[in-house]
Design a protein around this motif. Structure first.
Motif, PDB file in Angstrom:
ATOM      1  N   GLN A 118       7.086  -0.844   1.795  1.00  0.00           N
ATOM      2  CA  GLN A 118       6.291  -2.139   1.624  1.00  0.00           C
ATOM      3  C   GLN A 118       6.753  -3.442   0.888  1.00  0.00           C
ATOM      4  O   GLN A 118       7.209  -2.944  -0.203  1.00  0.00           O
TER       5      GLN A 118
ATOM      6  N   ILE B  33       6.533   7.825   0.896  1.00  0.00           N
ATOM      7  CA  ILE B  33       7.081   8.742   2.098  1.00  0.00           C
ATOM      8  C   ILE B  33       5.917   9.166   3.141  1.00  0.00           C
ATOM      9  O   ILE B  33       4.699   8.632   2.976  1.00  0.00           O
ATOM     10  N   ARG B  34       6.261   9.352   4.272  1.00  0.00           N
ATOM     11  CA  ARG B  34       5.153   9.647   5.529  1.00  0.00           C
ATOM     12  C   ARG B  34       5.816  11.172   5.990  1.00  0.00           C
ATOM     13  O   ARG B  34       6.772  11.347   5.963  1.00  0.00           O
TER      14      ARG B  34
ATOM     15  N   ASP C 116       3.373   2.739 -12.944  1.00  0.00           N
ATOM     16  CA  ASP C 116       2.264   2.669 -11.766  1.00  0.00           C
ATOM     17  C   ASP C 116       0.782   2.895 -12.256  1.00  0.00           C
ATOM     18  O   ASP C 116       0.566   3.457 -13.058  1.00  0.00           O
TER      19      ASP C 116
ATOM     20  N   GLN D 211      -4.802  -0.686  -7.607  1.00  0.00           N
ATOM     21  CA  GLN D 211      -5.626  -1.344  -6.703  1.00  0.00           C
ATOM     22  C   GLN D 211      -7.176  -1.557  -7.284  1.00  0.00           C
ATOM     23  O   GLN D 211      -7.544  -2.753  -6.730  1.00  0.00           O
TER      24      GLN D 211
ATOM     25  N   GLU E 248      -5.236  -7.504  -0.621  1.00  0.00           N
ATOM     26  CA  GLU E 248      -5.688  -7.755   0.738  1.00  0.00           C
ATOM     27  C   GLU E 248      -6.141  -9.111   1.193  1.00  0.00           C
ATOM     28  O   GLU E 248      -6.269  -9.383   2.309  1.00  0.00           O
TER      29      GLU E 248
ATOM     30  N   TYR F 291      -1.664  -5.316   1.842  1.00  0.00           N
ATOM     31  CA  TYR F 291      -1.915  -5.535   3.270  1.00  0.00           C
ATOM     32  C   TYR F 291      -1.871  -6.950   3.371  1.00  0.00           C
ATOM     33  O   TYR F 291      -1.517  -7.242   4.730  1.00  0.00           O
TER      34      TYR F 291
HETATM   35  P1  C2E Z   1       1.025   4.578  -4.916  1.00  0.00           P
HETATM   36  O1  C2E Z   1       2.471   4.666  -5.438  1.00  0.00           O
HETATM   37  O2  C2E Z   1       0.028   3.800  -5.827  1.00  0.00           O
HETATM   38  O3  C2E Z   1       1.454   3.617  -3.745  1.00  0.00           O
HETATM   39  C1  C2E Z   1       0.298   2.488  -3.112  1.00  0.00           C
HETATM   40  C2  C2E Z   1      -0.232   3.059  -2.019  1.00  0.00           C
HETATM   41  O4  C2E Z   1      -1.209   2.100  -1.877  1.00  0.00           O
HETATM   42  C3  C2E Z   1       0.311   3.321  -0.854  1.00  0.00           C
HETATM   43  O5  C2E Z   1      -0.521   4.566  -0.274  1.00  0.00           O
HETATM   44  C4  C2E Z   1      -0.062   2.160  -0.114  1.00  0.00           C
HETATM   45  O6  C2E Z   1       0.340   2.560   1.520  1.00  0.00           O
HETATM   46  C5  C2E Z   1      -1.165   1.901  -0.227  1.00  0.00           C
HETATM   47  N1  C2E Z   1      -1.380   0.372  -0.036  1.00  0.00           N
HETATM   48  C6  C2E Z   1      -0.467  -0.755  -0.148  1.00  0.00           C
HETATM   49  N2  C2E Z   1      -1.028  -1.839  -0.292  1.00  0.00           N
HETATM   50  C7  C2E Z   1      -2.402  -1.574   0.005  1.00  0.00           C
HETATM   51  C8  C2E Z   1      -3.497  -2.513   0.517  1.00  0.00           C
HETATM   52  O7  C2E Z   1      -3.567  -3.676   0.484  1.00  0.00           O
HETATM   53  N3  C2E Z   1      -4.774  -1.875   0.242  1.00  0.00           N
HETATM   54  C9  C2E Z   1      -4.886  -0.461   0.301  1.00  0.00           C
HETATM   55  N4  C2E Z   1      -6.334  -0.049   0.541  1.00  0.00           N
HETATM   56  N5  C2E Z   1      -3.792   0.456   0.298  1.00  0.00           N
HETATM   57  C10 C2E Z   1      -2.562  -0.409   0.002  1.00  0.00           C
HETATM   58  P2  C2E Z   1       0.265   5.859   0.389  1.00  0.00           P
HETATM   59  O8  C2E Z   1       1.569   5.381   0.970  1.00  0.00           O
HETATM   60  O9  C2E Z   1      -0.472   6.640   1.221  1.00  0.00           O
HETATM   61  O10 C2E Z   1       0.613   6.791  -0.889  1.00  0.00           O
HETATM   62  C11 C2E Z   1      -0.259   7.266  -1.668  1.00  0.00           C
HETATM   63  C12 C2E Z   1       0.367   7.742  -2.834  1.00  0.00           C
HETATM   64  O11 C2E Z   1       1.147   8.740  -2.543  1.00  0.00           O
HETATM   65  C13 C2E Z   1       1.141   6.724  -3.775  1.00  0.00           C
HETATM   66  O12 C2E Z   1       0.569   5.892  -4.532  1.00  0.00           O
HETATM   67  C14 C2E Z   1       2.145   7.792  -4.619  1.00  0.00           C
HETATM   68  O13 C2E Z   1       1.124   8.061  -5.689  1.00  0.00           O
HETATM   69  C15 C2E Z   1       2.213   8.984  -3.488  1.00  0.00           C
HETATM   70  N6  C2E Z   1       3.531   8.664  -2.702  1.00  0.00           N
HETATM   71  C16 C2E Z   1       3.793   8.146  -1.848  1.00  0.00           C
HETATM   72  N7  C2E Z   1       5.074   8.110  -1.570  1.00  0.00           N
HETATM   73  C17 C2E Z   1       5.820   9.058  -2.745  1.00  0.00           C
HETATM   74  C18 C2E Z   1       6.998   9.562  -2.951  1.00  0.00           C
HETATM   75  O14 C2E Z   1       8.208   9.174  -2.072  1.00  0.00           O
HETATM   76  N8  C2E Z   1       7.325  10.219  -4.076  1.00  0.00           N
HETATM   77  C19 C2E Z   1       6.069  10.368  -4.685  1.00  0.00           C
HETATM   78  N9  C2E Z   1       6.343  11.367  -6.083  1.00  0.00           N
HETATM   79  N10 C2E Z   1       4.944  10.112  -4.587  1.00  0.00           N
HETATM   80  C20 C2E Z   1       4.737   9.338  -3.547  1.00  0.00           C
END
Ligand code: C2E
Ligand code: CA
Ligand code: CA
Length: 279
Positions: free
Chosen positions: A44, A61-62, A179, A203, A239, A258
């Motif tokens: 992103q 990650i996905r 974070d 957020q 957003e 977004y």
């Molecule tokens: P995070 O680190 O706080 O990542 C931001 C999350 O907000 C991401 O969700 C992203 O897709 C989402 N996001 C970004 N912009 C917007 C927006 O404008 N509006 C809304 N509503 N959401 C937005 P995602 O990708 O589902 O990840 C969720 C959480 O999972 C992450 O929160 C992080 O804590 C964890 N995560 C994701 N990838 C990794 C990784 O590679 N390693 C670790 N340890 N944790 C991860």
């Protein structure tokens, strides 16, 4: 009775058998996901608030199962931590992201900064520094363009250890970001002792700041405090144009959300670098 377990699995619900087995299923799937190569990364963009330029990206990650189902990281990351699978997964994320972003560096975008999330367990591993050094060396990724995102919870058990680890990473030239700032327990107390480069405003504050004057005041205060500590500020979950305008007015440095772009697969991110944001 306790309604929810640590990771929102309802351990004490009446339907306990079902819940326990579904967790086990997820755990088994998770183990297999890793060897089946079902993980991939999205990126992103992180954008300069004043110029609108892409400064870098956060790797996220996905997980898409073989049969197609997508499992959200919010669901499987906590389980990965509990089972310690986050260690190989996290290393894979770091390696894969460094390798990808290095390709972007080589193809004409040498300034791009890569932000990677580190789970507390990963952050506190004894061999963290060796692991990161090895990844940087193998991928030829410059330490100065790597930013590690941690949360305050890294300091819950042993604050001294967490702080000395941050110093060691900074000594390697790596940047550190906090974070979800504002959602933990003792943000301000830790802030003065954490050697951080970047503060990420969580957020919920960003999303309510245009409608709730208290959230606006909190965001303003966070930006002021971060700048007083020589840290830059990134707002996540942006957003709307209205949120963007207000954040710029309050002096926020970087924007992620977004409004500019959802997290993208690598090929779509390449496209974005070439063509810019659609207007
Ligand atoms: P995070 O680190 O706080 O990542 C931001 C999350 O907000 C991401 O969700 C992203 O897709 C989402 N996001 C970004 N912009 C917007 C927006 O404008 N509006 C809304 N509503 N959401 C937005 P995602 O990708 O589902 O990840 C969720 C959480 O999972 C992450 O929160 C992080 O804590 C964890 N995560 C994701 N990838 C990794 C990784 O590679 N390693 C670790 N340890 N944790 C991860
Ligand atoms: Ca993050
Ligand atoms: Ca966050």
């Amino acid at each position: 009775a306790k309604a929810k377990g640590k990771n929102n699995y309802q351990f004490f619900s009446t339907d306990m058998t079902f819940v326990t087995s579904s967790k086990l299923v997820l755990e088994n799937d998770l183990r297999r996901a890793f060897s089946n190569e079902e993980f991939f990364l999205h990126y992103q963009p992180q954008v300069c608030a004043s110029s609108g330029d892409v400064i870098g990206m956060e790797a996220l990650i996905r997980w898409q199962k073989a049969e197609g189902t997508i499992v959200s990281p919010a669901e499987f990351i906590p389980l990965a931590e509990e089972t310690r699978l986050i260690l190989p997964i996290g290393e894979w994320v770091l390696y894969t992201a460094c390798k990808q972003v290095k390709e972007w560096h080589n193809s004409g975008y040498p300034h791009l900064k890569l932000a990677v999330n580190l789970s507390p367990l990963q952050f506190l591993q004894d061999d963290l520094l060796e692991t990161i050094s090895l990844v940087l060396a193998t991928t030829h990724f410059p330490a100065a363009l790597l930013e590690l995102e941690i949360t305050e919870s890294v300091a819950l058990d042993d604050a001294e250890k967490a702080i000395s680890r941050m110093h060691a990473l900074r000594k390697m030239g790596i940047q550190m970001a906090i974070d979800d700032f504002g959602t933990g327990y003792s943000s301000l107390n830790y802030l003065k002792r954490f050697p951080l480069n970047n503060l990420k405003i969580a957020q919920p504050f960003v999303q309510d700041m245009t409608t709730n004057p208290y959230d606006k005041a909190l965001v303003e205060a966070m930006i002021f405090i971060a700048h007083s500590f020589d840290m830059s500020v990134i707002a996540e979950g942006v957003e709307t144009e209205e949120q963007l305008a207000l954040l710029k007015e309050l002096g926020c440095d970087e924007i992620q959300g977004y409004l500019f772009s959802r997290p993208l697969p690598a090929d779509r991110f390449t496209q974005l670098l070439v063509t810019g944001f659609p207007s």
